[in-house]
Write an enzyme that holds these catalytic residues in place. Structure first.
Site, PDB file in Angstrom:
ATOM      1  CD  GLN A   8      -3.423  -4.636   6.391  1.00  0.00           C
ATOM      2  OE1 GLN A   8      -3.515  -3.546   5.837  1.00  0.00           O
ATOM      3  NE2 GLN A   8      -3.888  -5.747   5.849  1.00  0.00           N
ATOM      4  CE  LYS A  53      -3.807  -2.456   2.225  1.00  0.00           C
ATOM      5  NZ  LYS A  53      -4.582  -2.744   3.442  1.00  0.00           N
ATOM      6  CG  ASP A  65      -9.420  -0.106   5.490  1.00  0.00           C
ATOM      7  OD1 ASP A  65      -9.186  -0.572   4.371  1.00  0.00           O
ATOM      8  OD2 ASP A  65      -8.666  -0.247   6.471  1.00  0.00           O
TER       9      ASP A  65
HETATM   10  N1  GUN Z   1      -6.882  -6.968   6.169  1.00  0.00           N
HETATM   11  C1  GUN Z   1      -7.322  -7.657   5.091  1.00  0.00           C
HETATM   12  N2  GUN Z   1      -7.906  -6.822   4.208  1.00  0.00           N
HETATM   13  C2  GUN Z   1      -7.858  -5.586   4.754  1.00  0.00           C
HETATM   14  C3  GUN Z   1      -8.300  -4.309   4.316  1.00  0.00           C
HETATM   15  O1  GUN Z   1      -8.897  -4.129   3.243  1.00  0.00           O
HETATM   16  N3  GUN Z   1      -8.043  -3.267   5.158  1.00  0.00           N
HETATM   17  C4  GUN Z   1      -7.427  -3.439   6.353  1.00  0.00           C
HETATM   18  N4  GUN Z   1      -7.230  -2.361   7.115  1.00  0.00           N
HETATM   19  N5  GUN Z   1      -6.996  -4.608   6.788  1.00  0.00           N
HETATM   20  C5  GUN Z   1      -7.215  -5.679   5.985  1.00  0.00           C
END
Ligand code: GUN
Length: 299
Positions: free
Chosen positions: A96, A52, A119
């Site tokens: 995350q 990311k 998110d």
């Molecule tokens: N863990 C797995 N997918 C995601 C996501 O889209 N966002 C976040 N913050 N954690 C994740």
């Protein structure tokens, strides 16, 4: 059978976003900035967060990575989120997941200001999405909708079967596919661990979205000819032939399913890159205040 190429499509979206960033800069506006918080050292989470941050660089965004130890207290994490909430330079925040067991995901999610919740996990954004209001939509379902859209796949009036009811993918996906929009307008069946005969449902499907996290679950005998198949799974499976000791496998048994499909996403290179592009798109909207307009006291 056509491959839904998430890698290629996401590269196109990233080019478009990079162009918008150049435009913002030329207008003297601020550069979009994403903050990512990572608690602990889970291998997959570290890979995702690093990707990311790399994506941000690629499109010209600023980024901040906050790394916290696995034994960080819930209080300290909530404080860290509060600080980022108050940082005017930061437009979007992600924490995350998964988080260590001693931390409440709900408390952390609700601590993030909805205006910065790129998110799309905050109840305010989930509620706004359900009501069809402008909102941040969780990156994976949003990326899938974008992929269907860019390949001009007809969804209206189709039967979409989703396997898995997670907060992050299955549940929001079911709402997006059912809502009065394009893509959307589907009749949706949401299958889960208590569904008695998943195959009976998938055999009736025009579109199957597999998001249950079981490698190779959907097999060729479970779908009819011409189905559109979207594979959200990305599990690490032991593979001695690979240097890193594991390979990546989706929820779909590609070998038996793909010959019967009209369209199918590969793993890797399907939903994963689209998820990453969707997060960037949400962050761009956050920087532009697209969904939550600042309210002036003179209004
Ligand atoms: N863990 C797995 N997918 C995601 C996501 O889209 N966002 C976040 N913050 N954690 C994740």
């Amino acid at each position: 059978m056509t491959i839904l190429d998430g890698k290629k499509t996401s590269e196109q979206i990233k080019l478009e976003i990079a162009g918008e960033v150049r435009q913002l800069i030329s207008e003297g506006k601020k550069v979009p900035h994403l903050a990512a918080v990572l608690v602990g050292v889970d291998g997959a989470s570290q890979t995702y967060v690093n990707s990311k941050v790399k994506d941000c660089e690629q499109v010209g965004f600023g980024s901040t990575l906050v790394r916290l130890a696995a034994d960080t207290s819930e209080q300290l994490l909530l404080e860290a989120v509060r600080e980022i909430n108050d940082d005017e330079d930061i437009d979007g925040i992600i924490v995350q997941l998964p988080l260590p067991d001693h931390i409440s995901v709900q408390k952390v999610t609700e601590m993030i200001r909805p205006e910065k919740d790129v998110d799309g996990f905050h109840p305010v954004n989930v509620g706004r999405m359900v009501k069809g209001l402008p909102a941040y939509i969780a990156a994976t379902p949003f990326g899938i909708v974008q992929l269907l859209d860019r390949y001009q796949i007809e969804t209206s009036g189709k039967h979409c079967v989703i396997i898995g009811r997670s907060d992050i993918v299955g549940t929001p996906m079911s709402i997006l596919m059912a809502r009065k929009a394009n893509p959307g307008n589907c009749t949706v069946t949401l299958c889960h661990s208590r569904t008695q005969d998943i195959k009976a449902h998938t055999l009736q499907a025009d579109i199957v979205i597999a998001a249950l996290g079981k490698p190779g679950f959907l097999t060729g005998d479970m779908i009819k000819q011409g189905t559109v198949v979207v594979d959200v799974g990305i599990s690490r499976v032991p593979d001695a032939t690979k240097k890193r000791g594991y390979g990546l496998k989706g929820d779909v048994d590609f070998e038996s399913v793909s010959p019967k499909c009209s369209f199918i996403t590969p793993v890797p290179g399907g939903v994963g890159p689209m998820t990453r592009a969707a997060l960037l798109w949400n962050t761009l909207q956050a920087a532009k205040n697209s969904f939550y307009k600042p309210v002036s006291i003179t209004d």
